[in-house]
Design an enzyme around this catalytic site. Structure first.
Site, short mmCIF file in Angstrom:
data_model
loop_
_atom_site.label_atom_id
_atom_site.label_comp_id
_atom_site.label_asym_id
_atom_site.label_seq_id
_atom_site.Cartn_x
_atom_site.Cartn_y
_atom_site.Cartn_z
N PHE A 11 17.98 32.70 37.34
CA PHE A 11 16.68 32.26 37.17
C PHE A 11 16.70 31.60 35.78
O PHE A 11 17.59 31.94 34.87
CB PHE A 11 15.67 33.33 37.01
CG PHE A 11 14.55 32.94 38.41
CD1 PHE A 11 14.92 33.06 39.59
CD2 PHE A 11 13.13 32.73 37.95
CE1 PHE A 11 13.90 32.80 40.51
CE2 PHE A 11 12.43 32.62 38.86
CZ PHE A 11 12.68 32.52 40.07
N GLN A 38 1.16 28.71 30.38
CA GLN A 38 2.40 28.20 30.91
C GLN A 38 2.34 27.13 31.95
O GLN A 38 1.49 27.30 32.87
CB GLN A 38 3.19 29.46 31.61
CG GLN A 38 4.57 28.98 32.21
CD GLN A 38 5.68 30.01 32.54
OE1 GLN A 38 5.31 30.94 33.51
NE2 GLN A 38 6.46 30.30 31.59
N HIS A 50 4.16 25.24 34.66
CA HIS A 50 5.59 25.31 35.60
C HIS A 50 6.03 23.96 35.61
O HIS A 50 5.49 23.27 36.09
CB HIS A 50 5.14 26.15 36.90
CG HIS A 50 6.47 26.57 37.44
ND1 HIS A 50 7.33 25.54 38.15
CD2 HIS A 50 7.03 27.86 37.68
CE1 HIS A 50 8.35 26.23 38.87
NE2 HIS A 50 8.40 27.48 38.61
N LEU A 91 3.14 25.12 43.81
CA LEU A 91 4.40 25.53 43.42
C LEU A 91 5.49 25.34 44.01
O LEU A 91 5.68 25.82 45.33
CB LEU A 91 4.36 27.15 43.13
CG LEU A 91 5.67 27.77 42.20
CD1 LEU A 91 5.36 26.97 40.67
CD2 LEU A 91 5.65 28.99 42.04
N GLU A 139 10.89 28.27 41.12
CA GLU A 139 12.12 27.92 40.27
C GLU A 139 13.53 28.43 41.19
O GLU A 139 14.58 28.06 40.43
CB GLU A 139 12.08 28.97 38.99
CG GLU A 139 13.06 28.61 37.92
CD GLU A 139 12.57 29.23 36.58
OE1 GLU A 139 11.45 28.82 36.15
OE2 GLU A 139 13.05 30.26 36.28
N ARG A 162 10.82 27.47 30.91
CA ARG A 162 9.82 26.50 31.59
C ARG A 162 9.15 25.70 30.48
O ARG A 162 8.82 24.62 30.74
CB ARG A 162 8.57 27.37 32.26
CG ARG A 162 9.28 28.09 33.63
CD ARG A 162 8.32 29.22 34.17
NE ARG A 162 8.97 29.64 35.40
CZ ARG A 162 8.56 30.55 35.89
NH1 ARG A 162 7.36 31.08 35.73
NH2 ARG A 162 9.30 30.73 37.21
N HIS A 176 0.42 27.41 35.38
CA HIS A 176 0.83 28.59 36.31
C HIS A 176 0.65 30.00 35.88
O HIS A 176 0.40 30.72 36.64
CB HIS A 176 2.41 28.15 36.09
CG HIS A 176 3.34 29.27 37.26
ND1 HIS A 176 3.06 29.14 38.49
CD2 HIS A 176 4.25 30.16 36.93
CE1 HIS A 176 3.84 30.06 39.10
NE2 HIS A 176 4.52 30.74 38.15
N ARG A 213 6.80 32.77 29.31
CA ARG A 213 7.19 33.73 30.06
C ARG A 213 8.54 33.24 30.75
O ARG A 213 8.71 32.15 31.18
CB ARG A 213 6.38 34.15 31.04
CG ARG A 213 6.89 35.08 32.25
CD ARG A 213 5.87 35.46 33.20
NE ARG A 213 5.37 34.59 34.19
CZ ARG A 213 5.76 34.13 35.31
NH1 ARG A 213 6.79 35.04 35.84
NH2 ARG A 213 5.22 33.44 36.16
#
Ligand SMILES: Cc1cc2nc3c(=O)[nH]c(=O)nc-3n(C[C@H](O)[C@H](O)[C@H](O)COP(=O)(O)OP(=O)(O)OC[C@H]3O[C@@H](n4cnc5c(N)ncnc54)[C@H](O)[C@@H]3O)c2cc1C
Length: 577
Positions: A118, A231, A233, A243, A246, A277, A349, A390
């Site tokens: 990730f 954030q 994304h 979404l 990821e 991100r 996001h 994050r």
């Protein structure tokens, strides 16, 4: 008036995990859980890619220290490192505990829990259930509510926190079904009300993510922390913004621009598509600005998107590991992602900031003092494990680790305490007047139009690239829109399942939260993590290695203060990937 020992607002991962822990700690306690949706419809159910924990199944050289370092660096050194250490040390146990509850994680060939790569994580440590991880976890937790005798009030909208003499005493809520208003009283109240993605016009979040919990907290005279860190994304499906996880890049997908280049080589050569991100979202927008974006209609240069390219991965792997993402592109755009690249652009996001809490979920009154009886966890809280940005798969983890800790702390907190005094008639009358004034408002504006204007304003004036000038203009525009919002007219004036009324109340939350985001961002004259100012492009540790603490009052508007960051393990360094 309805009484419980512990009252939890929010039925997502944080709220349900806390409820389970209260019951496990003291089975004799009465627990109420209120949610404006059915808990299964909380946004947690949509989480796709997974949950990080150093189980070391895929990578024996992993360690909690490595996870902690990745998290702190990912957050551009704004995270509180004591909270990050707890998050990463407790991660393996909470995953195993979920498994024992019945969560079906995907497996390796040897039968152990599988772990994937990730963004921003230096090891393969993200546990997952295909690309439906939130679904798998939330269903088990909600099943457990019955087993632990939690009283559920679903489709009740909480309007106000009852907070007197520095103590949370309960909430005022109305039942969406018939408009009945009720006071709920408790010895401990927890907000687990999720994020605020709907502040923006393009978001991966569900319709309920309006920042109600934040708005109620500031209305009670309490501060919120670090709201400027929003954030984006990188891979929202164009144009809808839903979404594309990821996990797709974790499984090997590329990001390409109009000339077919994997452009991340320029921005984060060591991590490529698996950079954090904030960096990846900015990279996409730089490409678009430079004319290397793509027109999704014909693939020509100069358009608003980049491509997420899965073609080299092969159909078998796509269908096994990320079937839901394939399906999303197929349902929304009619694309077969095994043969056609997916058009994406950044989408709002996640909210790094929130209600300031200590590591036991106790809400802070200020940088140095705590409140009584008020707790919070999950996306609406800020214990600050994510700092300024994050890392993917750390949020489900935060909900479970800190949901559990907060549940335990509440069960202990209520021990030996009696229910507080609450003048319920006064609160019910005030709420009646408020609801009726919204229903009877003779205004001229429609909720939908005002919300759209507001979301467009926030998107334009407090997006990925920010400057003082743009944000100041945004605040001026926001004030105009707020004046219009006071004159919103509802078509539906009934009390029975009035979704327009819910939206009018949510609009108030959105407005309050947006103003705090903009003001906090304006005051932070540096760039850090997701907060990027073109007029102050560098990080400034001397002045701004601090958390923003923002308060609101009708007289003073938004006021800004700062709180120190806990740095006890990793000294701030240059953040390069
Ligand atoms: C599409 C998507 C995919 C994601 N994927 C991942 C991932 O793979 N890994 C990861 O770590 N994170 C992921 N995230 C982030 C993560 O899912 C969320 O941060 C997390 O689930 C939030 O959980 P929560 O319990 O704090 O809130 P939520 O799940 O949002 O629940 C909020 C609850 O509060 C209730 N509520 C709110 N306001 C009120 C009110 N006024 N009155 C009554 N009830 C109210 C709602 O009804 C709901 O029950 C993803 C997020 C999205 C949007």
């Amino acid at each position: 008036m309805i009484d419980h020992d512990v009252l939890i607002i929010g039925g997502g991962l944080a709220g349900t995990r806390a409820a389970v822990e209260v019951a496990r700690t003291n089975p004799g306690l009465s627990i109420g859980l209120i949610a404006k949706t059915h808990p299964i419809r909380s946004h947690s159910v949509a989480a796709q890619g997974g949950m990080a924990a150093t189980l070391k199944n895929a990578d024996p050289s992993d360690s909690w220290e490595a996870h902690a370092f990745d998290t702190v660096k990912g957050g551009d050194y704004l995270a509180d490192q004591d909270a990050v250490a707890i998050l990463t040390q407790e991660a393996p146990d909470v995953v195993i505990d979920l498994e024992h509850m019945g969560v079906l994680f995907s497996r390796r060939e040897d039968g152990r829990i599988a772990q994937r790569a990730f963004g921003g994580h230096s090891h393969n440590r993200t546990c997952y259930a295909a690309d439906k991880t939130g679904h798998a976890i939330l269903h088990e937790l909600v099943n457990n509510l019955q087993r632990y005798n939690v009283t559920l009030y679903d489709e009740w909208y909480v309007m106000e926190l009852i907070f007197e003499d520095n103590q949370a005493k309960g909430v005022v809520a109305y039942r969406i079904l018939d408009g009945a208003i009720e006071v709920f009283r408790a010895k401990a109240v927890m907000f687990a009300t999720g994020g605020y993605g709907r502040v923006y016009n393009t978001t991966s979040n569900d319709y309920a993510s309006c920042g109600d919990g934040l708005a109620m907290t500031v209305a009670a005279g309490l501060p919120v922390e670090d709201l400027e860190f929003v954030q984006f994304h990188p891979t929202g499906l164009y144009p809808v913004g839903v979404l594309i996880s990821e996990a797709v890049r974790g499984e090997g997908a590329y990001l390409i621009n109009a000339v077919g280049d994997r452009f991340m080589a320029q921005y984060a050569p060591s991590r490529m598509e698996l950079a954090p991100r904030d960096i990846t979202s900015r990279a996409i927008n730089y490409e678009v600005r430079a004319g290397r974006g793509i027109h999704p209609k014909d693939g020509s240069a100069g358009g608003p998107v980049a491509y997420l390219d899965l073609r080299h991965m092969g159909r078998k792997k796509i269908m096994e590991r990320i079937p839901f993402c394939w399906e999303e592109a197929h349902v929304h755009l009619g694309i077969d992602a095994a043969v056609t690249p997916i058009p994406i652009r950044p989408t709002v996001h996640y909210s790094m900031g929130g209600i300031p809490v200590n590591v036991d979920g106790r809400v802070r009154r200020s940088a140095t003092e705590l409140t009584d009886g008020f707790f919070s966890a999950g996306e609406t809280a800020c214990v600050s494990v994510h700092g300024a940005n994050r890392l993917g798969s750390n949020s489900l983890l935060e909900c479970v680790v800190y949901g559990k800790r907060t549940g335990f702390a509440m069960a202990n907190y209520v021990e030996g305490r009696s229910l507080p005094e609450v003048d319920s008639d006064r609160y019910i009358k005030a709420a009646e007047t408020q609801l009726q004034s919204v229903l009877d408002n003779p205004g001229t504006y429609r909720v939908n139009d005002i919300r759209q204007a507001y979301q467009d304003c926030m998107t334009e004036h407090c997006g990925i690239f920010r400057t003082q000038e743009i944000m100041e203009a945004g605040l001026v525009k926001l004030k105009e829109i707020r004046a219009q919002a006071e004159r919103v007219k509802l078509d539906d004036r009934s009390r029975t399942w009035n979704s327009e009324l819910v939206e009018a109340l949510e609009l108030r939350s959105l407005m309050r939260v947006g103003e705090i985001i903009l003001t906090s961002a304006l005051n932070r004259r540096e760039s850090r993590g997701s907060h990027f100012r073109e007029d102050c492009p560098d990080r400034d540790d001397e002045k701004f290695l601090q958390h923003t603490i923002a308060s609101y009052s009708p007289e003073a508007g938004v006021t800004i203060d700062y709180m120190p960051v806990v740095v006890n393990q990793f000294e701030p360094k240059d953040r390069k990937y």
